[in-house]
Design an enzyme around this catalytic site. Structure first.
Site, PDB file in Angstrom:
ATOM      1  N   LEU B  72      40.823  24.230  -2.562  1.00 53.57           N
ATOM      2  CA  LEU B  72      39.517  23.851  -3.120  1.00 53.57           C
ATOM      3  C   LEU B  72      39.139  24.748  -4.299  1.00 53.57           C
ATOM      4  CD1 LEU B  72      37.479  22.894   0.073  1.00 53.57           C
ATOM      5  CD2 LEU B  72      38.977  21.487  -1.352  1.00 53.57           C
ATOM      6  N   ASN B 287      55.531  22.366  -6.160  1.00 49.90           N
ATOM      7  CA  ASN B 287      56.292  23.390  -5.459  1.00 49.90           C
ATOM      8  C   ASN B 287      56.025  23.276  -3.971  1.00 49.90           C
ATOM      9  OD1 ASN B 287      57.901  25.568  -4.996  1.00 49.90           O
ATOM     10  ND2 ASN B 287      56.353  27.092  -5.503  1.00 49.90           N
ATOM     11  N   ASP B 314      48.500  19.053   0.472  1.00 49.82           N
ATOM     12  CA  ASP B 314      48.670  20.169  -0.461  1.00 49.82           C
ATOM     13  C   ASP B 314      47.882  19.875  -1.744  1.00 49.82           C
ATOM     14  OD1 ASP B 314      49.384  22.516  -1.668  1.00 49.82           O
ATOM     15  OD2 ASP B 314      51.489  21.986  -1.987  1.00 49.82           O
TER      16      ASP B 314
END
Lengths: 309, 434
Positions: B72, B287, B314
């Site tokens: 966030l 990633n 993610d």
């Protein structure tokens, strides 16, 4: 010549069909002839502005592009990483947009990141010519290599070409592989197993770690510059061992066919990837490559510059 | 309006093995068992309270979805996302609870930062925002963060996400210490030596494109390490965003032996392969990186057989000017809160038929709630009324311009999907509806 050139940009040889590669080479024939005249200049790009934007240092390629542009009567500006605002934190996109605001018609880009020329080509109206991007492509180098082979041997199809050295990190190798395969050559990659990715076999090239077995078959041997800098330390033990396993020594040169061509994109490391005598010997076409580079780059600038108009 | 009835939906509550068409009653922010309870409540209040009716015919009524892996960006990177905008994105994706990662600036490695995040969330977030704390100080992988104090401040897990502790001894002690305070350890599995400057899956496409490779083994050696340490310490380690066939194989074997190891998966790692990077579009740079088709197939099998038990996004917001750069230079990651449930529903349930919708909901509710010991993920009477309404057949198109997130870095713009969340209810209150 029935092929028509419609590309604004030259980003790599992977996306270029064989006919278009041949078309560039044929166009270069005409420009090569210009270089032999007393007045070496034609008005093809008069009034056009070319920006040589070299984010990564280069003398040879930049000079070649600059001279090619001058011979086509373009106005040329050279910008290097240290003189650009990239050092002040400006993004590549913003720098390029500023160059375009100056009405650049052609942007020749050398950059350490793979894909940077495509990034700009997607965003700019100007032609973008890739002068080398990371380990990705160096299309004009491969075109001048193809031109030199074709000039000396009259053809490319069916020839056996060995590319020797650091393939993994080489944009010259990639563009050569793509171009040579499209024109029908047999390609063998030679070098330490850590620097020759086996994935290339999927394209149809052969891989060898025994240069003695490759040299007697080869019609062309293209040597890449070998460096043993910090980022290469894990990849091979050192220059001495490299020479011992892969160097084109005087002794090994005896294995070559009489008409085999020795090529090198330069700058050469005498005594490392190639012995001094071999670099200057009868097989060597290294200086022809430099001369032909000019003609090939004139052809590329002429073709792409014509489309961007 | 303190009383609500959700009419005629298909209630899927995997925690209670419930799957039936029925009405669901909510009173004072809690699920209540039956209509008679509501009547009694109304009588007590003199019949003054109105009843809100929500028609859920044709919809699935599920426990509120949980995404245990989001960024966030607050504090420190509010130009990418804020707790407020991220929470809105979560609601729009059907999520009632998100676990936010500690790689903020400053890193969430001390109680005061955790307290700030919780205060901020209480003030501005429309969904439950639960912070994860750091394992190591400043996520540097060298010294342990004050894990016990973080636990007391209310973190639900510890992780150095975005980073990976390379020193196995430090990781071992972290897991042992976390066992004392009963916090699961979440790990971003990446061996720094093997991965180096890698930006793309090491394979055919990275070779062709001359991009530095990120080998599958760079993930798998750390998954192996985590299996061994979970065994050694007898404490849960959860491997974040797994991407390779080898990781699935290792995890499957370890879980069969009863090791306290688990793994999660993001939708992009099954929706896309490394082939998509050939135009150097940085919305395909993440990633760990997008992998090969072989890996995708293995991940799908891992989901089907339960080896991979948790789904997540993610969610990694980045501003346009940060992403719109050279491939090497771009930050890793994409946003996902507003597309993940739709993507997984479309891919796993409809397209590949790897799991059914009940399992899909379970992987988004019961599984993360169990791992993190959350009071969430169920519709049991008395539980907090966090509820997601799902239309499993709704055809829709992803439009990044309509996202609630403050960022736009998604490769899924224009994708046509089947099924999505259509209403999100937190504590009995509708916080978002389509």
């Amino acid at each position: 010549m029935t092929t028509r050139w419609t590309r604004k940009d030259l980003l790599g040889l992977r996306e270029l069909p064989a006919e278009e590669i041949n078309f560039v080479l044929e166009t270069a024939d005409a420009f090569k002839q210009v270089g032999t005249r007393e007045i070496k200049k034609v008005p093809a790009l008069r009034g056009k502005t070319l920006m040589n934007f070299f984010v990564e240092p280069s003398t040879r390629t930049r000079t070649s592009f600059e001279l090619a542009a001058l011979r086509l009567s373009a106005d040329v500006i050279n910008i290097s990483a240290t003189t650009s605002s990239l050092t002040k934190g400006e993004t590549l996109k913003d720098t390029a947009r500023n160059l375009e605001a100056l009405h650049a018609d052609i942007l020749v880009l050398r950059h350490s990141s793979a894909g940077a020329p495509q990034f700009l080509a997607n965003r700019l109206k100007a032609s973008v010519i890739n002068a080398g991007d990371g380990a990705h492509e160096h299309p004009t180098q491969a075109l001048l290599d193809l031109y030199t082979i074709r000039e000396r041997r009259g053809k490319i199809a069916g020839l056996r070409v060995a590319i020797v050295g650091d393939i993994l990190f080489s944009r010259v190798a990639r563009s050569n592989i793509f171009g040579l395969l499209k024109l029908g050559a047999h390609v063998t990659l030679v070098g330490p197993s850590t620097l020759v990715p086996r994935e290339f076999e999927k394209l149809g090239v052969e891989i060898s770690h025994k240069i003695e077995e490759v040299l007697p078959q080869a019609d062309v041997v293209n040597l890449l510059r070998i460096q043993h800098e910090r980022q290469r330390r894990e990849y091979f033990p050192g220059i001495g061992e490299y020479i011992r396993l892969f160097g084109l020594t005087k002794e090994r040169a005896k294995l070559l066919k009489p008409d085999c061509l020795i090529m090198h994109p330069g700058p050469i490391n005498r005594g490392v990837e190639i012995d001094s005598e071999v670099a200057d010997g009868l097989h060597s076409v290294i200086l022809d490559q430099v001369t032909n580079g000019l003609a090939v780059r004139m052809a590329v600038l002429y073709l792409c510059g014509g489309v961007s108009a | 309006m303190s009383t609500t009835v959700i009419r005629s939906g298909r209630i899927i509550d995997p925690a209670n093995r419930r799957d039936e068409i029925a009405d669901l009653y909510i009173s004072h922010g809690r699920v209540v068992g039956s209509q008679s309870e509501i009547r009694e409540e109304l009588i007590r209040r003199g019949g003054k309270s109105e009843i809100e009716e929500i028609d859920a015919k044709g919809l699935i009524v599920a426990p509120g979805l949980i995404d245990m892996h989001v960024h966030l960006r607050e504090p420190g990177f509010s130009h990418k996302e804020t707790i407020e905008s991220g929470a809105r994105a979560a609601a729009a994706g059907g999520f009632t609870t998100v676990i936010c990662m500690p790689n903020t600036s400053p890193a969430a490695d001390i109680p005061s930062t955790i307290a700030w995040i919780k205060d901020r969330a209480a003030e501005v977030a429309c969904v439950n925002v639960l912070p994860a704390g750091a394992i190591s100080k400043n996520l540097a992988g060298e010294e342990l963060a004050p894990i016990g104090s973080l636990a007391k401040t209310g973190v639900v897990a510890i992780t150095d996400d975005g980073h990976c502790i390379q020193n196995h001894e430090v990781m071992r002690r972290a897991v042992e210490y976390a066992r004392m305070v009963d916090l699961p350890v979440l790990d971003h599995c990446q061996d720094y030596n093997l991965v180096g400057a890698g930006v793309a899956h090491e394979g055919y496409w990275s070779t062709l494109l001359g991009l530095p490779g990120w080998p599958a083994a760079g993930e798998e050696v750390i998954v192996m390490r985590n299996i061994l340490l979970a065994e050694l310490c007898d404490h849960p380690i959860h491997c974040q965003h797994l991407t390779t066939a080898g990781s699935v194989r290792l995890l499957r074997e370890a879980r069969q032996r009863g090791v306290k190891i688990s793994g999660e998966i993001c939708p992009h790692h099954v929706a896309l392969t490394d082939e998509t990077i050939q135009n150097f579009d940085t919305n395909y740079k993440m990633n760990p990186p997008l992998r090969s088709q072989t890996d995708v197939d293995a991940l799908l099998e891992g989901i089907a057989d339960g080896t991979l038990s948790i789904l997540c996004s993610d969610h990694a917001p980045h501003a346009d000017f940060e992403k719109e750069v050279e491939f090497d230079a771009a930050p890793f990651g994409i946003i996902g809160l507003e597309t993940e449930f739709g993507l997984f529903l479309d891919l796993l349930v409809h397209k590949h038929a790897k799991i059914d919708i009940v399992r899909l909901i379970e992987m988004y509710t019961v599984e993360p709630a169990r791992l993190l010991k959350l009071d969430a993920g169920t519709l049991s009477p008395g539980s907090r009324a966090d509820i997601t309404l799902i239309d499993p057949a709704l055809k829709w198109t992803v439009h990044v311009d309509q996202f609630q997130s403050a960022s736009r870095n998604s490769p899924f713009d224009g994708w046509k999907l089947k099924g999505r969340a259509v209403r999100t209810i937190v504590g009995g209150k509708t916080v978002w509806k389509l």
